[in-house]
Write an enzyme that holds these catalytic residues in place. Structure first.
Site, PDB file in Angstrom:
ATOM      1  N   ASP A 167      10.129  56.283  -2.691  1.00 39.92           N
ATOM      2  CA  ASP A 167       9.091  55.610  -1.915  1.00 39.92           C
ATOM      3  C   ASP A 167       8.724  54.309  -2.629  1.00 39.92           C
ATOM      4  OD1 ASP A 167       6.876  54.700  -0.543  1.00 39.92           O
ATOM      5  OD2 ASP A 167       6.013  56.690  -0.267  1.00 39.92           O
ATOM      6  N   ALA A 228       9.262  63.744  10.808  1.00 41.30           N
ATOM      7  CA  ALA A 228       8.721  62.381  10.856  1.00 41.30           C
ATOM      8  C   ALA A 228       9.106  61.697  12.166  1.00 41.30           C
ATOM      9  CB  ALA A 228       9.210  61.592   9.652  1.00 41.30           C
ATOM     10  N   ASP A 253      12.044  68.725  13.893  1.00 41.39           N
ATOM     11  CA  ASP A 253      10.946  68.762  14.855  1.00 41.39           C
ATOM     12  C   ASP A 253      10.974  67.525  15.742  1.00 41.39           C
ATOM     13  OD1 ASP A 253       8.487  69.918  15.916  1.00 41.39           O
ATOM     14  OD2 ASP A 253       7.439  68.251  14.943  1.00 41.39           O
ATOM     15  N   GLU A 258      14.014  62.411  22.986  1.00 40.31           N
ATOM     16  CA  GLU A 258      13.272  63.632  23.247  1.00 40.31           C
ATOM     17  C   GLU A 258      12.991  63.803  24.736  1.00 40.31           C
ATOM     18  OE1 GLU A 258       9.832  63.687  20.696  1.00 40.31           O
ATOM     19  OE2 GLU A 258      11.058  63.664  18.883  1.00 40.31           O
ATOM     20  N   HIS A 276       8.878  68.913  18.733  1.00 41.43           N
ATOM     21  CA  HIS A 276       7.893  67.921  18.276  1.00 41.43           C
ATOM     22  C   HIS A 276       6.490  68.540  18.220  1.00 41.43           C
ATOM     23  CE1 HIS A 276       7.288  63.302  18.014  1.00 41.43           C
ATOM     24  NE2 HIS A 276       6.437  63.930  17.230  1.00 41.43           N
TER      25      HIS A 276
END
Length: 315
Positions: A167, A228, A253, A258, A276
């Protein structure tokens, strides 16, 4: 003033809005939204409603757009900024819920819980087939360690996992405070992680950042969890890696599209999928609703928002 809520909002948040202004809840389709938006001073959406440049152009009275959640992919923020309309969100509303789901996916993969559940329901008793692995002693690699990544780290450490992160935006002192060891590159993270959990924002730099080349660096015993944004992981490459045994498993997820109808990932082995659901808890929805109600009321009162995703409107 008049507030339009198009994707629903919790009763408490609606009551808060209605104690000060008039609020309508309308599940408007795109055509209807264009017709009614000129009447409103504020618009609150979740992820279903698309707030396009056309909608913003028609919204002659609009003073604020609220997203009762984190992501603003469905809002044309640039168009709003040009009109000096703050776009506010609820960045802390779903933090705990997403973090818990990420850990749930790790456990599901490591212990093959969904497959074992189906096996028992089919009348089987396959103890040897479902020998799993512990999280304890494994290395969790975080791609991004903001609010959600930090909460995932805390929970992973409680399981006895070591945590590393790639990060560039996480200061070294903050990483040390969270007991996270920073690595200086994505390849270094991929080569060391037993579990890879993605918590980066979707940007031009992160879109498609996990592809065939990156997956080839991972351990054959490693797992990927993505709660994410789906576009960060290249699904075709991930499906190929799973079929080839390049990595051990994946839990998603979120998806490139989608719902992921027709995606090769759906036929890949050793996978766990959810639709999701990261923010889909009663607690997260209530927090997000309360936060966004406060933010919208603050802007309508003429005050500066705490969570404006386009702070340039105040420049």
């Amino acid at each position: 003033m008049r507030i339009l809520v198009t994707d629903g909002l919790e009763a408490e948040a609606l009551a808060k809005l209605r104690s000060v202004h008039h609020a309508d809840v309308v599940e408007a389709d795109p055509k209807q939204l264009l017709e009614i938006i000129p009447n409103y001073d504020a618009l609150i959406v979740r992820s279903r409603t698309r707030v396009t440049a056309d909608v913003i152009a028609k919204a002659v009275k609009l003073k604020v757009i609220g997203r009762a959640g984190i992501g603003v992919d469905n809002i044309d923020v640039k168009a709003a900024t040009l009109r000096k309309i703050p776009v506010v969100n609820a960045p802390t509303g779903s933090t705990i819920s997403v973090a818990e789901l990420a850990l749930g996916h790790m456990l599901s993969l490591a212990r093959q819980i969904p497959e074992a559940d189906r096996s028992v329901k089919e009348g089987k008793w396959e103890k040897k087939r479902f020998e799993g692995r512990e999280l304890h002693g494994k290395i969790l690699g975080l791609v991004g360690s903001g609010r959600i990544g930090a909460e995932v780290s805390r929970r992973a450490q409680a399981f006895g996992m070591g945590v590393i992160a790639f990060d560039p935006y996480l200061p070294v002192p903050a990483a040390k405070e969270r007991d996270i060891r920073l690595v200086d590159s994505l390849p270094a993270l991929l080569m060391e992680a037993d579990f890879l959990s993605i918590h980066a924002a979707l940007t031009p730099e992160t879109k498609g950042m996990i592809g065939a080349k990156q997956l080839a660096l991972m351990k054959r015993t490693a797992y990927i969890v993505n709660c994410a944004r789906g576009e960060i992981v290249q699904e075709v490459a991930l499906a190929d890696a799973l079929k080839a045994g390049t990595i051990a498993g994946a839990a998603l997820d979120v998806y490139e599209k989608e719902p992921p109808t027709g995606s090769p990932i759906l036929a890949a082995p050793n996978t766990v999928f959810t639709p999701h659901l990261g923010a889909s808890t009663h607690e997260a929805q209530a927090r997000a609703g309360g936060i966004i109600a406060d933010q919208v009321l603050k802007v309508l009162k003429g005050e500066k928002a705490d969570f404006a995703v386009n702070p340039d409107v105040y420049a």
